[in-house]
Design a protein around this motif. Sequence first.
Motif, PDB file in Angstrom:
ATOM      1  N   LEU A   1      38.976  37.564  30.725  1.00  0.00           N
ATOM      2  CA  LEU A   1      38.401  36.837  31.847  1.00  0.00           C
ATOM      3  C   LEU A   1      38.394  37.673  33.120  1.00  0.00           C
ATOM      4  O   LEU A   1      37.600  37.429  34.034  1.00  0.00           O
ATOM      5  N   GLU A   2      39.311  38.640  33.184  1.00  0.00           N
ATOM      6  CA  GLU A   2      39.373  39.531  34.342  1.00  0.00           C
ATOM      7  C   GLU A   2      40.132  40.793  33.956  1.00  0.00           C
ATOM      8  O   GLU A   2      40.837  40.828  32.948  1.00  0.00           O
ATOM      9  N   ARG A   3      39.989  41.827  34.747  1.00  0.00           N
ATOM     10  CA  ARG A   3      40.773  43.037  34.558  1.00  0.00           C
ATOM     11  C   ARG A   3      42.197  42.822  35.091  1.00  0.00           C
ATOM     12  O   ARG A   3      42.437  41.903  35.885  1.00  0.00           O
ATOM     13  N   VAL A   4      43.119  43.679  34.671  1.00  0.00           N
ATOM     14  CA  VAL A   4      44.440  43.680  35.291  1.00  0.00           C
ATOM     15  C   VAL A   4      44.239  44.062  36.758  1.00  0.00           C
ATOM     16  O   VAL A   4      43.547  45.044  37.054  1.00  0.00           O
ATOM     17  N   PRO A   5      44.784  43.320  37.703  1.00  0.00           N
ATOM     18  CA  PRO A   5      44.394  43.496  39.105  1.00  0.00           C
ATOM     19  C   PRO A   5      44.922  44.747  39.792  1.00  0.00           C
ATOM     20  O   PRO A   5      44.453  45.077  40.886  1.00  0.00           O
ATOM     21  N   ARG A   6      45.896  45.445  39.185  1.00  0.00           N
ATOM     22  CA  ARG A   6      46.424  46.658  39.812  1.00  0.00           C
ATOM     23  C   ARG A   6      46.482  47.806  38.815  1.00  0.00           C
ATOM     24  O   ARG A   6      46.544  47.599  37.606  1.00  0.00           O
ATOM     25  N   ASN A   7      46.494  49.000  39.355  1.00  0.00           N
ATOM     26  CA  ASN A   7      46.613  50.205  38.545  1.00  0.00           C
ATOM     27  C   ASN A   7      47.959  50.235  37.832  1.00  0.00           C
ATOM     28  O   ASN A   7      48.981  49.830  38.398  1.00  0.00           O
ATOM     29  N   ALA A   8      47.967  50.677  36.581  1.00  0.00           N
ATOM     30  CA  ALA A   8      49.205  50.740  35.806  1.00  0.00           C
ATOM     31  C   ALA A   8      50.076  51.885  36.312  1.00  0.00           C
ATOM     32  O   ALA A   8      49.697  53.053  36.188  1.00  0.00           O
ATOM     33  N   PRO A   9      51.247  51.591  36.894  1.00  0.00           N
ATOM     34  CA  PRO A   9      52.107  52.668  37.398  1.00  0.00           C
ATOM     35  C   PRO A   9      52.651  53.516  36.248  1.00  0.00           C
ATOM     36  O   PRO A   9      52.928  53.014  35.160  1.00  0.00           O
ATOM     37  N   ALA A  10      52.802  54.795  36.512  1.00  0.00           N
ATOM     38  CA  ALA A  10      53.401  55.681  35.516  1.00  0.00           C
ATOM     39  C   ALA A  10      54.902  55.415  35.411  1.00  0.00           C
ATOM     40  O   ALA A  10      55.508  54.759  36.267  1.00  0.00           O
ATOM     41  N   LEU A  11      55.521  55.951  34.366  1.00  0.00           N
ATOM     42  CA  LEU A  11      56.921  55.632  34.048  1.00  0.00           C
ATOM     43  C   LEU A  11      57.901  56.752  34.381  1.00  0.00           C
ATOM     44  O   LEU A  11      59.095  56.604  34.132  1.00  0.00           O
ATOM     45  N   TRP A  12      57.426  57.848  34.949  1.00  0.00           N
ATOM     46  CA  TRP A  12      58.278  59.017  35.118  1.00  0.00           C
ATOM     47  C   TRP A  12      59.509  58.736  35.979  1.00  0.00           C
ATOM     48  O   TRP A  12      59.409  58.264  37.108  1.00  0.00           O
TER      49      TRP A  12
ATOM     50  N   PHE B   1      38.941  46.343  45.320  1.00  0.00           N
ATOM     51  CA  PHE B   1      37.984  45.897  44.301  1.00  0.00           C
ATOM     52  C   PHE B   1      38.767  45.276  43.164  1.00  0.00           C
ATOM     53  O   PHE B   1      39.997  45.262  43.161  1.00  0.00           O
ATOM     54  N   GLY B   2      38.056  44.751  42.171  1.00  0.00           N
ATOM     55  CA  GLY B   2      38.717  44.062  41.078  1.00  0.00           C
ATOM     56  C   GLY B   2      38.998  42.615  41.421  1.00  0.00           C
ATOM     57  O   GLY B   2      38.528  42.086  42.434  1.00  0.00           O
ATOM     58  N   PRO B   3      39.804  41.937  40.581  1.00  0.00           N
ATOM     59  CA  PRO B   3      40.005  40.489  40.758  1.00  0.00           C
ATOM     60  C   PRO B   3      40.974  40.119  41.860  1.00  0.00           C
ATOM     61  O   PRO B   3      41.014  38.961  42.283  1.00  0.00           O
ATOM     62  N   GLY B   4      41.796  41.086  42.341  1.00  0.00           N
ATOM     63  CA  GLY B   4      42.813  40.764  43.328  1.00  0.00           C
ATOM     64  C   GLY B   4      43.964  39.973  42.726  1.00  0.00           C
ATOM     65  O   GLY B   4      43.908  39.532  41.576  1.00  0.00           O
ATOM     66  N   ARG B   5      45.013  39.823  43.513  1.00  0.00           N
ATOM     67  CA  ARG B   5      46.160  38.976  43.121  1.00  0.00           C
ATOM     68  C   ARG B   5      46.237  37.853  44.148  1.00  0.00           C
ATOM     69  O   ARG B   5      46.918  37.955  45.163  1.00  0.00           O
TER      70      ARG B   5
ATOM     71  N   VAL C   1      32.818  46.588  31.190  1.00  0.00           N
ATOM     72  CA  VAL C   1      32.921  45.183  30.771  1.00  0.00           C
ATOM     73  C   VAL C   1      31.711  44.483  31.382  1.00  0.00           C
ATOM     74  O   VAL C   1      31.754  44.055  32.536  1.00  0.00           O
ATOM     75  N   PRO C   2      30.616  44.381  30.640  1.00  0.00           N
ATOM     76  CA  PRO C   2      29.349  43.914  31.219  1.00  0.00           C
ATOM     77  C   PRO C   2      29.442  42.579  31.943  1.00  0.00           C
ATOM     78  O   PRO C   2      28.813  42.396  32.997  1.00  0.00           O
ATOM     79  N   TRP C   3      30.196  41.630  31.395  1.00  0.00           N
ATOM     80  CA  TRP C   3      30.233  40.295  32.010  1.00  0.00           C
ATOM     81  C   TRP C   3      31.073  40.253  33.287  1.00  0.00           C
ATOM     82  O   TRP C   3      31.107  39.249  33.975  1.00  0.00           O
ATOM     83  N   LEU C   4      31.757  41.375  33.631  1.00  0.00           N
ATOM     84  CA  LEU C   4      32.495  41.440  34.893  1.00  0.00           C
ATOM     85  C   LEU C   4      31.784  42.297  35.927  1.00  0.00           C
ATOM     86  O   LEU C   4      32.255  42.414  37.069  1.00  0.00           O
ATOM     87  N   ALA C   5      30.655  42.900  35.545  1.00  0.00           N
ATOM     88  CA  ALA C   5      29.985  43.856  36.425  1.00  0.00           C
ATOM     89  C   ALA C   5      29.615  43.250  37.773  1.00  0.00           C
ATOM     90  O   ALA C   5      29.701  43.908  38.818  1.00  0.00           O
ATOM     91  N   SER C   6      29.216  41.997  37.777  1.00  0.00           N
ATOM     92  CA  SER C   6      28.777  41.375  39.032  1.00  0.00           C
ATOM     93  C   SER C   6      29.930  41.039  39.966  1.00  0.00           C
ATOM     94  O   SER C   6      29.718  40.836  41.164  1.00  0.00           O
ATOM     95  N   SER C   7      31.152  40.991  39.437  1.00  0.00           N
ATOM     96  CA  SER C   7      32.302  40.618  40.270  1.00  0.00           C
ATOM     97  C   SER C   7      33.265  41.771  40.530  1.00  0.00           C
ATOM     98  O   SER C   7      34.134  41.664  41.395  1.00  0.00           O
TER      99      SER C   7
END
Length: 458
Positions: free
Chosen positions: A117-128, A309-313, A389-395
Amino acid sequence: MNVTLGKASSGEECRVISVRAKLYACLLSVTMVAPAMALDLPDPLTLDDFIRFEPAQVQLGQLLFYDKILSGNQNIACATCHHHDFNGADGVSLGIGEGGVGLGMHRSGGTGADRILERVPRNAPALWNLGHRDVRFMFLDGRVEVSDDFGNGFRTPAWIFLPKGLNSALAAQVLFPMASETEMAGQPGENLIAGAAYEGAHYVWPLIAERVRNVDAYVPMFIDAFDNVNEASDITIVEIANAIAAFEGTEYRNFDSPFDKYLEGDETALNDAQKRGMELFYGKVGCSNCHAGPMLSNQSFQALALPPFGPGRTLLNDPIARDVGRMAVSDVPEDAYRFRVPFLRNVALTAPYGHDGAMPTLEAMVRHHLKPRESNVEWRAEMAILPPVPWLASSDFALCDNVAENDRVRSRVDIDLPSVTDAEIADIVAFLNALTGETALQRPMGRPDTVPSGLPVD
């Protein structure tokens, strides 16, 4: 009074010239080394700076980290967004969580009723190096924090309901993606875990623990790894989280970069460009005002006006789908759009950069720091690294197109760095590349071929 100076003998002249030459050489030497001597460099890292985890817990944690049994619909693992193939991250700006298929840019948004329904709203932090003893905050907004406020060692969204016995902030952090609808739990109505997540994270954890202890192959591993586990019924979410933290904290421990060797006394470890970049980083440009200490972060929260950008939190009752960062945790208006200063070892391996992955390269991120507002205005959607993700392109970029919200983002900038040349930017980037460990790409354990649940391994 008139004083007549006699002519010096040839021997005296030689001595005077010799003294002058030595004095000049001394001054020249001081001038050449003074910048490096004045730098406030951190102490070298040692193994004693890190939590030491039990080997049996590390081995168990590797399997749990890659096992999709921890997700609501059993279709995503911790490793899906923090994969060895992407150096502990996922290689994209905003990831695709529960419901997706594949890895990185090749991960799809799923199909049919299971599609996201949406992308994960934030970038995945690295684990180092998250097993370092001084790590105080987890997540980009710091919503997991080392604290004694609730008697369980941490301040988290679970408040008093966080279980006791967690071995680190890393273990506390592990618990929350499992209860996120977008990341791992799924949508209400799809499975029991997703339904429980709707009520609260602490309702999810017993259900996950029950799943794990019903996998016969896991039980002897837990008994071997934990003194308090004697039978399947003793396995709780605490042991699961502690094992995963043990794996992450050990597998992604790395501090053998050229910069680390330089800190240990090897002045030849850095080339000329990297040394110039280091002097800019710790000197003129002032990067180290925030990227300080042995982990190259003071763990503060800073607003950089990265393009949204993206869905926000979205906050409860907020009419705008946006991400206000630290303010959502602290409830302090001045914390709006602030995010945690990241650790920098192996940063060259974990593009893209920023809380939403807006900047695709290190150079782009450095340039954004130097002129945040101008960079925000000049940013283009093509700079985001997003699996189609074509169905999310507009948002996907609706938030960026919201003029009023972007004005608010640009009004909140905490840094003011001096102007530098293109050559100096190249030197700073060279220094950041010198933070890459020589063995960073050679992790001791890597990806397992199979996991005890029998589910497929990404």
